[in-house]
Design a protein around this motif. Structure first.
Motif, PDB file in Angstrom:
ATOM      1  N   GLU A   1     -26.281  -5.504 -53.377  1.00 32.57           N
ATOM      2  CA  GLU A   1     -27.046  -6.043 -52.256  1.00 32.57           C
ATOM      3  C   GLU A   1     -27.182  -7.547 -52.385  1.00 32.57           C
ATOM      4  O   GLU A   1     -27.302  -8.096 -53.490  1.00 32.57           O
ATOM      5  CB  GLU A   1     -28.430  -5.404 -52.189  1.00 32.57           C
TER       6      GLU A   1
ATOM      7  N   SER B   1     -26.978  -2.758 -57.241  1.00 33.07           N
ATOM      8  CA  SER B   1     -27.080  -2.122 -55.925  1.00 33.07           C
ATOM      9  C   SER B   1     -26.068  -2.675 -54.941  1.00 33.07           C
ATOM     10  O   SER B   1     -25.945  -2.163 -53.819  1.00 33.07           O
ATOM     11  CB  SER B   1     -28.492  -2.346 -55.356  1.00 33.07           C
TER      12      SER B   1
ATOM     13  N   PRO C   1     -36.478  -5.296 -50.513  1.00 31.86           N
ATOM     14  CA  PRO C   1     -35.094  -5.188 -50.942  1.00 31.86           C
ATOM     15  C   PRO C   1     -34.977  -5.384 -52.443  1.00 31.86           C
ATOM     16  O   PRO C   1     -35.747  -6.121 -53.046  1.00 31.86           O
ATOM     17  CB  PRO C   1     -34.407  -6.331 -50.178  1.00 31.86           C
TER      18      PRO C   1
ATOM     19  N   THR D   1     -33.044  -7.101 -53.975  1.00 23.54           N
ATOM     20  CA  THR D   1     -32.689  -8.473 -54.299  1.00 23.54           C
ATOM     21  C   THR D   1     -33.875  -9.412 -54.207  1.00 23.54           C
ATOM     22  O   THR D   1     -33.728 -10.610 -54.433  1.00 23.54           O
ATOM     23  CB  THR D   1     -31.596  -8.970 -53.332  1.00 23.54           C
TER      24      THR D   1
ATOM     25  N   ALA E   1     -20.811  -5.286 -49.678  1.00 26.00           N
ATOM     26  CA  ALA E   1     -22.205  -5.524 -50.039  1.00 26.00           C
ATOM     27  C   ALA E   1     -23.093  -5.528 -48.800  1.00 26.00           C
ATOM     28  O   ALA E   1     -22.694  -5.992 -47.727  1.00 26.00           O
ATOM     29  CB  ALA E   1     -22.338  -6.853 -50.775  1.00 26.00           C
ATOM     30  N   LYS E   2     -24.305  -5.030 -48.956  1.00 23.74           N
ATOM     31  CA  LYS E   2     -25.291  -5.086 -47.890  1.00 23.74           C
ATOM     32  C   LYS E   2     -25.957  -6.459 -47.925  1.00 23.74           C
ATOM     33  O   LYS E   2     -26.489  -6.868 -48.946  1.00 23.74           O
ATOM     34  CB  LYS E   2     -26.349  -4.001 -48.079  1.00 23.74           C
TER      35      LYS E   2
ATOM     36  N   THR F   1     -28.792  -9.023 -46.427  1.00 26.88           N
ATOM     37  CA  THR F   1     -30.053  -9.157 -45.694  1.00 26.88           C
ATOM     38  C   THR F   1     -30.338 -10.635 -45.500  1.00 26.88           C
ATOM     39  O   THR F   1     -30.350 -11.396 -46.459  1.00 26.88           O
ATOM     40  CB  THR F   1     -31.221  -8.519 -46.466  1.00 26.88           C
TER      41      THR F   1
END
Length: 398
Positions: free
Chosen positions: A147, A145, A90, A92, A267-268, A270
């Motif tokens: 993220e 992004s 990712p 991030t 936002a994605k 994870t």
């Protein structure tokens, strides 16, 4: 999997850059102009002052400028991050983002409130990348992004180390000076003004020839004993290997809201291994099995170059002090750079110098600080020493 196995043969030269970055760290450092008139102080007293410092809170802005003498790795890192050779991660991922600090100049904001709350933000134009530790939560956010990476961790309140440590600043200073021994010169090199604060400069230099380190300079806040400056210079001259430092600093307690974080709308997010399914990861057990299969475990991955790694498993140490060289036998013939995946072939060509001697032939993968010789029969010699010192060590081992 085949591409990953092929790329794994080229871990050693990349580990050179990794070790160099690890030895540098992120100690803030950038002296401003001015030489304040401060009371005289000895090196031992200054070390005692650093040891006695109990700074728990601060906030500020500092710049990090790094010049390892490496070709640009930005495009290479992007290639790997997109899954080119090792699989995607990712955007991030902290490891991926922090590797960008090993070259160029970057501006960072930092805040700390004891061991439970810290925040680091890397600024890149209008984009920001933030790492936030707030109690049991660790967040990473990439505004570019949009993220977010989130992981639950144990509270920072952990029992102290049981091993015996020096009990007073003076005892610690004595231990530091004793460890330096005959290989190191430690002096006070005047004063400086850093981020508007008066500071003493502690200067550390090798007495031995053959080291790539010319000097280490640490500016120490005259009032709090907090290190404000760290400049690492190479015997090659030119720009410092590291020149990174506070341009603003405040030792007041940051507002609690500084460490609050809520994922922006859209936002994605994870979740890490500590909570929920990891979209990009595996369990620690699976990671360990993969490392064992691909590289022979962590020791095989890093070629025994980390201090203490691989001891009893083929790693030996030659010399002492600043000219220490770690050696490791990979047990396999070194790969040719023209066999490397195309993403890294040009990088390896620019990083390595072919050498020969009594030991045979090989390639020295070089930076301004850490160099590594990999012989064609698979032996590795690595240290903060010159190319000639590595060749001499390999010759002496024959």
């Amino acid at each position: 999997m085949a591409e990953t196995r092929k790329a794994s043969r080229y871990v050693v030269p990349f580990a050179v850059a990794g070790v160099a970055a690890a030895t540098i760290g992120l100690v803030p450092a950038l002296a401003a102009s001015g030489d304040p008139d401060l009371p005289e102080i000895t090196a031992q007293q200054l070390i005692e002052k650093i040891a006695a410092s109990d700074t728990q809170t601060l906030s500020g802005t500092f710049k990090v400028s790094t010049d390892l003498g490496l070709p640009s790795v930005a495009g290479l890192a992007d290639s790997f991050a997109s899954g080119g050779a090792t699989g995607g991660t990712p955007s991030t991922d902290p490891t991926e983002m922090l590797t960008k600090l090993i070259s160029g100049t970057h501006t960072l904001r930092v805040a700390a409130d004891g061991p439970d709350r810290q925040k680091l933000t890397i600024l890149d134009g209008s984009d920001e990348y933030s790492l936030i530790h707030n109690g049991d939560d660790v967040w990473a956010y990439d505004s570019k992004s949009n993220e977010v990476f989130h992981e639950k961790g144990e509270a920072a309140d952990r029992p102290a180390e049981e091993k015996e440590l020096p009990g007073t600043p003076k005892e610690l200073a004595d231990e530091v000076l004793k460890a330096a021994g005959d290989t190191t010169s430690i002096t006070v090199g005047g004063t400086a003004t850093v981020a508007g604060r008066d500071a003493y400069q502690l200067v550390i230099k090798p007495k031995q020839s053959g080291s790539t380190v010319e000097s280490v300079k640490i500016a120490v806040d005259a009032k709090t004993g907090t290190p404000l400056k760290f400049t690492l210079a190479s015997v090659e001259g030119g720009k410092p290997v590291l020149d990174a430092g506070f341009t603003k600093v405040d030792f007041a307690k940051p507002a609690a809201s500084t460490f609050d974080f809520k994922a922006p709308k859209g936002a994605k997010v994870t979740e890490g291994m500590g909570e929920g399914p990891a979209e990009h990861g595996k369990s620690p057990e699976d990671v360990e099995k993969d490392l064992e299969k691909e590289f022979g475990g962590l020791d095989g991955l890093f070629g025994g170059m980390a201090p203490g790694a691989g001891e009893g498993k083929g790693m030996n140490v030659i010399g002492e002090g600043w000219t220490t060289i770690a050696t490791y036998d990979t047990g396999a013939k070194a790969p040719k750079t023209d066999e490397a995946p195309k993403e890294i072939q040009g990088f390896l060509d620019s990083l390595g110098d072919e050498v020969d001697g009594k030991f045979g032939s090989g390639t020295v993968f070089k930076t301004k600080i850490v160099n590594a010789l990999m012989t064609d029969d698979g032996k590795v010699y690595v240290g903060a020493v010159t190319k000639q010192a590595l060749v001499d060590a390999a010759n002496a081992a024959k």
